[in-house]
Structure formats: C-alpha cells, structure tokens
Design an enzyme around this catalytic site. Structure first.
Site, PDB file in Angstrom:
ATOM      1  CG  ASP A 174     -58.475 -17.025  14.101  1.00  0.00           C
ATOM      2  OD1 ASP A 174     -58.799 -16.561  15.202  1.00  0.00           O
ATOM      3  OD2 ASP A 174     -57.688 -17.975  13.959  1.00  0.00           O
ATOM      4  CG  ASP A 189     -61.192 -11.953   8.644  1.00  0.00           C
ATOM      5  OD1 ASP A 189     -61.202 -13.159   8.298  1.00  0.00           O
ATOM      6  OD2 ASP A 189     -60.246 -11.437   9.269  1.00  0.00           O
ATOM      7  CG  ASP A 199     -61.988 -17.241   8.053  1.00  0.00           C
ATOM      8  OD1 ASP A 199     -61.345 -18.300   8.030  1.00  0.00           O
ATOM      9  OD2 ASP A 199     -61.518 -16.166   8.466  1.00  0.00           O
TER      10      ASP A 199
END
Length: 343
Positions: free
Chosen positions: A28, A225, A26
């Site tokens: 961001d 995250d 991922d």
C-alpha cells in the site's frame, strides 16, 4: 549497508536494481493504492525483475493470504507467486511456534491470513477462549470483525494466556479514507486487560527475520512509503532503504525524520529502482549541494539556492535538516524552501 546516524541521503553510481539483489517492497502506497497500481509501478518492477532483481512483497496486513496478495498483484500486471509475499501473519506465526509446543491451539482474532499462517507452522486455530488455547493472536480482520472477538481475546489474556499481535499499525488505508488498523484493535484488548502483546510486524525484528529467511536475500533493499514501519524496519535490520513519495510520507515529514526514520535513498516513485542516486555533497559551513541546489540553515529556517530537479533540492534539504537535528527531529521552518520545489 544500514548506516546508523545518517545525516544525508546516500548516493549510488549503479542502478539500485543492480546494486541490490532483492527488493523488499511494501504494498500500500508503493505498488498500489486503493487497489489500483500506482503510476510507473508495473513498468518499473517489470524492468527490475527482467534485469535479475528478486522482488518480494512485504506487508503488515495479516488479513489476506500470500496467495490472495499474489493473485491481486498478478491482476495488476505484476506477476507474483505466493512465495514472493511475506506477511506479518507469517512472522507472528513463527514467533508463536518458537514458544509453544507443536500442535498447540491458538485463539485467532483476525482473518484467513492468520489461520493459514498458523497451520503452516503446525498450530491449530481456534475461536474461543474456552478452547484451552496456548496463545492468543490478533491480526487485522477487516471492517466487519465482530466486537465479541475482542472479548474472547480479553478473556484468554486475562487468564494469563500469552498474547501476540501481527502488527500494531493504528491505521490502514481504504478506498474511502483512513480506517482503524490492527493497532487500534490491540488497544481495545490492552485497555481491557492491562497486558502487553509480543508484536511481530514492521518495524520489529521478527518481520525482518521472516523476510530474510523466506527470500534468502544477501543484499536487500527495503522499499517503502512509511517512515515508522518500512524505513525504521530497515534501520532495525541494518539494511538500506528507498523511500518513495507515493504514499503517506510527504517532504515535510521527511525533513523532520529522526535517525531511525531516515532512508538511505529518496525518490519520487518506483522508477528510482532503475537509476543511480546522486551524491549529496557539502558541509554545514558551505551548505549541502545536490544537482544544482544548495541547502543551508540560516536562523530558524532553511535557505535553498540554485535550481534543478525538485528531488535533488529535497535531497539537499534532507542533508541540511538531518545534520542540523543530529539525533533528534528537525523543527525548522521549511515551507518557503519546499514551495520552491513544488511541495
């Protein structure tokens, strides 16, 4: 890989960059935040890449093209080619192309990333519900997307045109804070029409399929995250995952995770790719141990005994919480135990 019903974090005697052939990262909250590289990300990714691990960047944000994302990563010091980037725009474009005739018109409510992805699949982006579209697709179009675009989508969907969404993330991080994401825009059309879109992005299977098709990964590791997109997407795809604590998920949310949100591994940041992962041992009766800590449940709270690194303590607490919760979410008091670890 992709263990179901996980009740403790996994261990690995080998560095994760050696145990897996491809990292599906991922962006961001993992590689960058607010446009700037997260601490240790550039160096860790460089070392993993130099050691032979393939790095692929997987994002639900359909606004930017793979070329734009790759250019941004390269500016940050993470060399990337457009082919290293997989977006929800690409996943939804394939989903549409599988259901409409070649060359079909598609009404686009979103940005350039969607238009490029549709053209790649031989579809023609159009701007109006009156252009006789065979499908409607919504993707994040940035904060300046005019309200009238949602009306165009509603007009077409109300006529029975098939409706697709790149993703349904309700929020998106921005330099000024948390902003409405594509999921919020999808809700506008849903409320106006009562219809339901087909969705491609994480955590749903079309995104995982797109990622595997484009990377050819045989032993992929999802790195993210967010529990509800990255980790759940890995769960749905039956592959292993690494949660890094540099984004939206904190220790308390991790302890409360339901089975589909429980990562295989937990680490502070992307340095976790370069190391092995410790085993969590123990049982309900004896407590769960990791690196000098023992975690157990007593009454309605966790008890953490011993000393050591904060991450090892968190891993032990995860085992106690997830085992106690079973197939549900753990709601026990964890504040005192987490305070001992600095969380």
């Amino acid at each position: 890989m992709g263990q179901r019903g996980r009740n403790r974090p996994g261990g690995s005697a080998r560095a994760l960059s050696e145990a897996y052939d491809t990292a599906l990262l991922d962006l961001d909250g993992v590689v960058y935040a607010g446009g700037e590289a997260i601490a240790y990300a550039v160096e860790s990714l460089g070392t993993a890449r130099d050691g032979g691990m393939h790095l692929a960047y997987v994002t639900n944000n359909a606004l930017r093209t793979p070329a734009a994302v790759a250019a941004h990563l390269s500016e940050l010091g993470v060399p990337a080619e457009p082919s290293d980037v997989i977006t929800s725009a690409q996943a939804v474009a394939r989903l549409i192309a599988d259901q409409v005739p070649p060359g079909s018109r598609v009404l686009v409510i979103g940005g350039e990333g969607l238009r490029v992805a549709l053209r790649e699949r031989g579809l023609e982006p159009v701007e109006s519900a009156d252009d006789d579209p065979a499908a409607v697709v919504q993707g994040y179009g940035g904060p300046e997307l005019p309200w009238g675009r949602f009306a165009e989508a509603a007009y077409a969907v109300a006529r029975g045109v098939p409706w697709f969404a790149s993703n349904t993330d309700l929020t998106i991080p921005s330099p000024r804070g948390i902003a409405p994401g594509n999921g919020a825009a999808v809700e506008v059309v849903r409320i106006a029409t009562g219809a339901e879109p087909q969705v491609a992005g994480k955590p749903l299977p079309p995104m995982h399929r797109e990622t595997i098709l484009r990377t050819g990964a045989e032993r992929p590791l999802v790195v993210g995250d967010r529990l509800d997109t990255d980790i759940e997407g890995a769960f749905n795809g039956g592959v292993d995952s690494l949660l890094v604590l540099t984004g939206v998920t904190d220790a308390a949310r991790l302890l409360a995770a339901v089975p589909e949100h429980r990562p295989t591994y937990v680490d502070a940041d992307l340095r976790g790719l370069l190391t092995g992962q410790p085993e969590v041992t123990g049982s309900v009766e004896a407590g769960f141990g990791c690196g000098g800590w023992t975690a157990s449940v007593r009454g309605d709270a966790f008890v953490l005994d011993g000393e050591g690194g904060a991450l090892d303590g968190l891993r032990a607490l995860c085992a106690a919480a997830w085992t106690h919760a079973g197939d549900g979410s753990c709601a026990l008091e964890a504040g005192k135990a987490l305070a001992r670890l600095g969380w």
